[in-house]
Enzyme design. Structure first.
Site, mmCIF file in Angstrom:
data_model
loop_
_atom_site.group_PDB
_atom_site.id
_atom_site.type_symbol
_atom_site.label_atom_id
_atom_site.label_comp_id
_atom_site.label_asym_id
_atom_site.label_seq_id
_atom_site.Cartn_x
_atom_site.Cartn_y
_atom_site.Cartn_z
ATOM 1 N N HIS A 136 9.604 -3.470 3.272
ATOM 2 C CA HIS A 136 9.073 -3.692 1.913
ATOM 3 C C HIS A 136 10.223 -3.958 0.935
ATOM 4 O O HIS A 136 10.113 -4.806 0.044
ATOM 5 C CB HIS A 136 8.332 -2.449 1.398
ATOM 6 C CG HIS A 136 7.073 -2.120 2.133
ATOM 7 N ND1 HIS A 136 6.940 -0.992 2.903
ATOM 8 C CD2 HIS A 136 5.880 -2.752 2.190
ATOM 9 C CE1 HIS A 136 5.720 -0.932 3.407
ATOM 10 N NE2 HIS A 136 5.057 -1.994 2.993
ATOM 11 N N MET A 191 0.847 -1.196 0.000
ATOM 12 C CA MET A 191 0.000 0.000 0.000
ATOM 13 C C MET A 191 0.882 1.246 0.000
ATOM 14 O O MET A 191 0.426 2.342 0.339
ATOM 15 C CB MET A 191 -0.936 -0.003 1.210
ATOM 16 C CG MET A 191 -1.901 -1.192 1.169
ATOM 17 S SD MET A 191 -3.422 -0.930 2.085
ATOM 18 C CE MET A 191 -2.800 -0.663 3.710
ATOM 19 N N GLN A 247 -2.750 -12.122 8.032
ATOM 20 C CA GLN A 247 -2.967 -11.821 6.600
ATOM 21 C C GLN A 247 -2.274 -12.877 5.728
ATOM 22 O O GLN A 247 -2.830 -13.348 4.731
ATOM 23 C CB GLN A 247 -2.408 -10.434 6.287
ATOM 24 C CG GLN A 247 -2.259 -10.140 4.809
ATOM 25 C CD GLN A 247 -1.875 -8.703 4.527
ATOM 26 O OE1 GLN A 247 -2.709 -7.825 4.623
ATOM 27 N NE2 GLN A 247 -0.636 -8.453 4.133
HETATM 28 O O1 PAF Z 1 -0.081 -5.750 3.613
HETATM 29 C C1 PAF Z 1 -0.507 -4.831 2.857
HETATM 30 O O2 PAF Z 1 0.160 -3.848 2.600
HETATM 31 C C2 PAF Z 1 -1.899 -4.947 2.273
HETATM 32 O O3 PAF Z 1 -2.779 -5.539 3.165
HETATM 33 C C3 PAF Z 1 -1.920 -5.671 0.904
HETATM 34 C C4 PAF Z 1 -1.470 -7.114 1.027
HETATM 35 C C5 PAF Z 1 -1.036 -4.932 -0.072
HETATM 36 C C6 PAF Z 1 -3.342 -5.682 0.347
HETATM 37 O O4 PAF Z 1 -3.841 -4.393 0.195
#
Ligand code: PAF
Length: 284
Positions: free
Chosen positions: A37, A30, A155
């Site tokens: 990241h 995001m 997630q």
């Molecule tokens: O972890 C994230 O940044 C978000 O939940 C994702 C996996 C990009 C989905 O919008």
């Protein structure tokens, strides 16, 4: 790096790579990219011929009153960071491209049970939003593999389950949590913390480690450990959400006969809701 904002253009761009049987790795984000990241990008480059990252702040995974509007958007800086790390393609659609109709009957992807626990209980609908956007992004990019940080461990399990249940030909890889020197897990939401809160925030990881040590030293009263951790967090200035000792594979409450454990926590500090976890195997 090619930056592309339309689904059709991305498909045309990736078409030749697919014909050439290039391995495509995908890193959905995001934005507001941090070192965590960028380590996902490094890992993707090790695994694949072509790395596609996406930046899309997904409205569907934010509940009413959550930080969708205030979520930090730092597109130019993010682009630079991706270029410096060697990412090949950035897909950055806008909301209309991803959700062209605001039709309430649009398809959503729901991963039952897992989506109701822990963060799912605190943020109703959140995991349906995540599962839906990730499924759409998989359909658009059609990667061979996708890489997710394990800080969002629930997630990660949700995405693994949806990929499995929907027979999607995407290998899901979980990458280690990137931490600051203090132990604080890197997160875009750390930017909401003041300097003094940043100091306090390291207590979340310290509580996870203390709990693991106590288990390793033979403490078997799991409820007592969870309660102690909550008290420790409250004394450090956090407001409680959850602190749970769970089974690693399905996040159900652990019992004394479980050895593959995940200790998972979420707590509020100032304007930020922080999450963290550790996963390990206990010698029984
Ligand atoms: O972890 C994230 O940044 C978000 O939940 C994702 C996996 C990009 C989905 O919008």
């Amino acid at each position: 790096m090619h930056t592309i904002d339309s689904i059709n253009q991305l498909r045309s761009h990736l078409w030749q790579a697919k014909l050439d049987h290039k391995v495509i790795a995908f890193v959905p984000t995001m934005g507001n990219l941090h070192e965590g990241h960028l380590q996902l990008i490094d890992r993707a480059l090790e695994e694949a011929d072509l790395v596609v990252a996406s930046i899309f702040v997904n409205p569907l995974q934010f509940g009413p009153g959550e930080d969708f509007n205030g979520y930090p958007r730092t597109f130019m800086a993010d682009q630079e960071k991706l270029i410096s790390r060697g990412c090949h393609v950035l897909f950055a659609p806008n909301v209309d491209e991803m959700y062209p109709t605001t039709n309430v009957s649009s398809t959503v992807v729901k991963v039952p049970h897992l989506d109701q626990l822990l963060c799912g209980a605190s943020r109703p609908g959140h995991f349906t939003g995540v599962a839906t956007v990730v499924s759409k992004l998989f359909g658009i990019v059609q990667p061979d593999l996708a890489i997710f940080g394990l800080k969002d461990y629930q997630q990660f399990l949700v995405i693994k389950q949806l990929t499995n249940d929907l027979c999607l030909p995407v290998k899901i890889i979980g990458a280690p949590i990137a931490r600051a020197e203090s132990g604080l897990a890197l997160s875009s939401r750390n930017g909401y913390l003041s300097n003094s809160e940043l100091g306090q925030a390291a207590q979340l990881y310290a509580c996870l480690i203390n709990c693991r040590l106590a288990l390793e030293q033979g403490e078997s009263d799991l409820q007592k450990l969870e309660d102690q951790a909550q008290c420790q967090l409250e004394s450090a200035g956090f407001e409680r959400d959850y602190f749970k000792i769970c089974r690693q594979n399905d996040l159900q409450p652990a019992t004394n006969s479980d050895s593959h454990l995940a200790i998972v926590a979420a707590a509020y500090l100032g304007k930020a809701r922080l999450i963290d976890n550790i996963r390990f195997t206990l010698q029984l």
